[in-house]
Design an enzyme around this catalytic site. Structure first.
Site, PDB file in Angstrom:
ATOM      1  N   ASP A 116     -12.730  29.974 -38.793  1.00  0.00           N
ATOM      2  CA  ASP A 116     -12.329  28.547 -38.097  1.00  0.00           C
ATOM      3  C   ASP A 116     -13.138  28.054 -37.286  1.00  0.00           C
ATOM      4  OD1 ASP A 116      -9.980  28.672 -39.518  1.00  0.00           O
ATOM      5  OD2 ASP A 116      -8.727  29.548 -38.011  1.00  0.00           O
ATOM      6  N   ASP A 147       0.774  -1.188   0.039  1.00  0.00           N
ATOM      7  CA  ASP A 147       0.057  -0.028   0.085  1.00  0.00           C
ATOM      8  C   ASP A 147       0.809   1.233   0.010  1.00  0.00           C
ATOM      9  OD1 ASP A 147      -2.298  -1.419  -0.129  1.00  0.00           O
ATOM     10  OD2 ASP A 147      -2.749  -1.148   1.989  1.00  0.00           O
TER      11      ASP A 147
END
EC number: 1.3.7.7
Length: 544
Positions: free
Chosen positions: A286, A36
C-alpha cells in the site's frame, strides 16, 4: 500591521487571549471597541471546553474616544468581583492602541486586591505568535523563583496552550512516554498552570519545550537563569521520537538521574506490540504506491519541519516544496530542511502559497486551513498539519502529532487523504447510479444525453486589426485544430462543456495536473476556448 481578509496569524491581543485562557485564575481584559470582542467568540467556538473564555472586553465607544480609559477601572473591579483572579492582564486591542492611552494609570485607579499586569502588545510590532510567546516569557520571568530541586527526577512541559494545534493530544502523548520512563511532571504551562505553578518551574530537573512558537524562550530563560537544562526537539515521527527519548535520558543522566530504557513495547497502547506501526506500514505494498507521490508542506515552523522529514524519511515521499509563515523562525527552518528542499518558501500571504501550489500541483498538500481551501479549488488532496485551523481540527478523540502515537496518526492521515475519493473515481468511471437524474431531467429525458456536434467560434483580437475568427470543428475522428493567430496578450482559456465532460473521464488524482497542462497548452497556442479537440491536441503534444 496590514489589513487582509485571510491571515495565518491572529492579532496580538488574540495571542494574549490564548495565554490567559490557558492558565488557571488568570484573566485578560481587552481595552477595545465593540468590534474587537470577536476574540471571545473565536475561543467559545473552537475551544472544546465547557468553560467561558477567560477574557473580558472593556468597551470603548465612539463617544469615549477622548477619554476611553474612563470605563476601564470599573471593568477591572467587576472582573475581580466576579472571577476572583490571581492576575489580570490588561491589553489594548489593535484599534485602541492608536489612542496611545496610559493604561497603567487607569489600572492603578481601580484599586484592585489582585495583581494587575499591563502588557504592551503593539500590533504594529507583533502578531499572535510573538505576542503569546513574549507574554508567556514575561510571566515566567516575573514569577519564577529559585527553588530546591525535586527529590525525584521531574520535568516541565512548556508550550501546550489554548487553541494550540492538537495541543491537548500532544500533552497526553508526552505524559504517556514520560510515565513509561518513570519520569514525573513538575509543571505544565501555560496549559492549566497557575501563578503558583510558575513559581515552581525552577524545581524541575529538565524542561521540555517541543514547539518553536511557544515555550522556547521561557525554556531558554530557565536554563540560563536557574540552570534547568532544556530539551527543545519535537518528537514528530518514529525515529525522531527514539532520538528524543535518548536525548531526554542523556540530559537527566547529566543532572544525576539514571533513567533505564524500558522495552519498546512498553510505549505501545496495549503494552504488548510495537510502539508504532509506521515502520511496518512503510514496507507494505500500500505505502509502496506512495513513494513516488510528491508532497508540498506549509505551516508553522515546528510542524513543517517535523512533517516534511516524516514524509520523506519514513514514508519515502518526495518533497515538492516546503515553507512557513513564521518569518522569525525562517532561518531555523532552512537549516533543518537543508537537503530536503532547494528553497524554503517564507511568506504570510496565502495568495503566494496558493500560486506555488497551483504551479507544483503536488499529489499531497500538507498545510493550514487556507491550503485546504486552495487544494479544494485545484482538486488536490490536502491534510491540515498546522494552525490556523477550523473546528474540525479541534477534535474530541485522541489525535496527537507528537510521539509514537503521533506518528501513527500522521501516517493514517496521509493514507486516508491520498486514497479517499475512490468512490468519486468509481462514479467517474462507471456512472453515478442515478445521482444526476434531476439534472438530466431538465433536458427532457432521464437518459444520458449525448452532446450534438457543434462548431465553436473563437475570436482572437489582434492589435490595430479587425478580430480574426477561427472556426474549430468539434466533430470528426481526428484531433485537427486550426491554429488561431497568436494574441497580443495571454488569454485566459475557458473550458467548453464537451472538454469538461472529457476531463471528467480522467482519474481524479491526476485531473488537476491534466487541467493545468491543457490550460498552459491553450495559452501558448492562443486558444481562448478549450474544446474537446484542443484537449486531444494537448494530450498528443504534451502527454497531458
Amino acid at each position: 500591521m496590514r489589513l487582509a481578509y485571510w491571515m495565518y496569524e491572529g492579532t496580538a491581543h488574540h495571542g494574549v487571549g490564548r495565554i490567559a485562557n490557558s492558565m488557571r485564575n488568570v484573566h485578560a481584559v481587552f481595552h477595545a471597541p465593540q468590534g474587537d470582542d470577536y476574540v471571545n467568540a473565536i475561543f467559545a467556538m473552537l475551544e472544546r471546553s465547557p468553560n467561558f473564555p477567560a477574557m473580558t472586553t472593556s468597551v470603548v465607544s465612539g463617544t469615549d474616544l477622548a477619554r476611553g480609559t474612563i470605563r476601564l477601572p470599573d471593568t477591572l473591579k467587576q472582573v475581580e468581583e466576579r472571577v476572583h483572579p490571581d492576575l489580570i492582564i490588561v491589553v489594548a486591542s489593535c484599534s485602541t492602541i492608536l489612542l496611545q492611552e496610559n493604561l497603567e494609570i487607569a489600572a492603578q485607579h481601580a484599586g484592585l486586591q489582585c495583581e494587575v499586569m499591563v502588557y504592551d502588545a503593539n500590533p504594529y510590532r507583533m502578531q499572535e505568535i510573538v505576542a503569546a510567546e513574549s507574554l508567556f516569557t514575561d510571566l515566567v520571568k516575573r514569577f519564577a523563583k529559585p527553588q530546591p530541586r525535586t527529590e525525584r527526577p521531574t520535568v516541565n512541559i512548556l508550550g501546550p496552550a489554548s487553541l494550540g494545534f492538537h495541543a491537548r493530544h500532544d500533552l497526553i502523548s508526552l505524559r504517556r512516554m514520560l510515565k513509561t520512563l518513570g519520569v514525573e511532571i513538575n509543571v505544565v504551562a501555560p496549559w492549566g498552570a497557575s501563578i503558583a505553578d510558575l513559581r515552581r518551574l525552577p524545581a524541575a530537573w529538565l524542561t521540555i519545550a517541543p514547539y518553536r512558537e511557544l515555550g522556547l524562550r521561557a525554556a531558554t530563560y530557565l536554563e540560563e537563569q536557574f540552570g534547568v537544562p532544556a530539551l527543545l526537539d519535537a518528537p514528530i515521527g518514529v525515529q525522531p521520537t527514539l532520538r528524543w527519548i535518548e536525548r531526554l535520558r542523556e540530559l537527566l543522566a547529566q543532572a544525576g538521574a539514571d533513567i533505564p530504557m524500558p522495552p519498546l513495547t512498553a510505549f505501545s497502547l496495549d503494552g504488548l506490540s510495537a510502539p508504532s506501526a509506521v515502520p511496518w506500514l512503510a514496507r507494505t505494498a500500500d505505502m509502496d504506491s506512495f513513494s513516488g507521490k510528491p508532497a508540498f508542506v506549509f505551516g508553522d515552523a515546528t510542524h513543517v519541519v517535523g512533517v516534511t522529514r516524516f514524509l520523506h524519511d519514513e514514508l519515502g515521499m518526495p518533497i515538492a516544496g516546503a515553507g512557513t509563515y513564521v518569518k522569525h523562525q525562517a532561518d531555523w527552518v532552512r537549516e533543518q530542511l537543508a537537503g530536503y528542499v532547494d528553497e524554503v518558501l517564507v511568506t504570510d500571504e496565502f495568495q503566494t502559497v496558493a500560486a506555488r501550489i497551483a504551479a507544483l500541483r503536488p499529489e499531497l498538500v500538507c498545510g493550514t486551513q487556507m491550503e485546504r481551501h486552495t487544494s479544494r479549488r485545484y482538486d488536490l488532496n490536502c491534510m491540515v498539519i498546522s494552525p490556523p485551523t477550523h473546528i474540525e481540527n479541534h477534535l474530541l478523540a485522541y489525535r496527537p502529532f507528537l510521539g509514537f502515537d503521533g506518528a501513527d496518526v500522521i501516517a493514517d492521515e496521509v493514507y486516508t487523504t491520498c486514497t479517499l475519493g475512490m468512490e468519486k473515481h468509481l462514479i467517474d468511471l462507471f456512472g453515478d447510479a442515478g445521482l444526476e437524474l434531476p439534472e438530466k431531467a431538465k433536458n427532457g429525458s432521464a437518459q444520458a444525453v449525448e452532446p450534438a456536434p457543434a462548431a465553436v467560434t473563437v475570436e482572437s483580437p489582434k492589435p490595430e486589426q479587425e478580430p480574426a475568427v477561427a472556426t474549430v470543428a468539434v466533430s470528426g475522428p481526428t484531433p485537427a485544430v486550426a491554429a488561431p493567430p497568436a494574441p497580443a496578450a495571454p488569454v485566459d482559456p475557458v473550458w467548453a462543456a464537451d472538454a469538461e465532460a472529457m476531463l471528467k473521464k480522467v482519474p481524479f488524482f491526476v485531473r488537476g495536473r491534466v487541467r493545468g497542462n491543457v490550460e498552459r497548452y491553450a495559452r501558448q497556442h492562443g486558444h481562448a476556448v478549450i474544446t474537446a479537440q484542443v484537449l486531444l491536441a494537448a494530450k498528443e503534444e504534451l502527454g497531458a
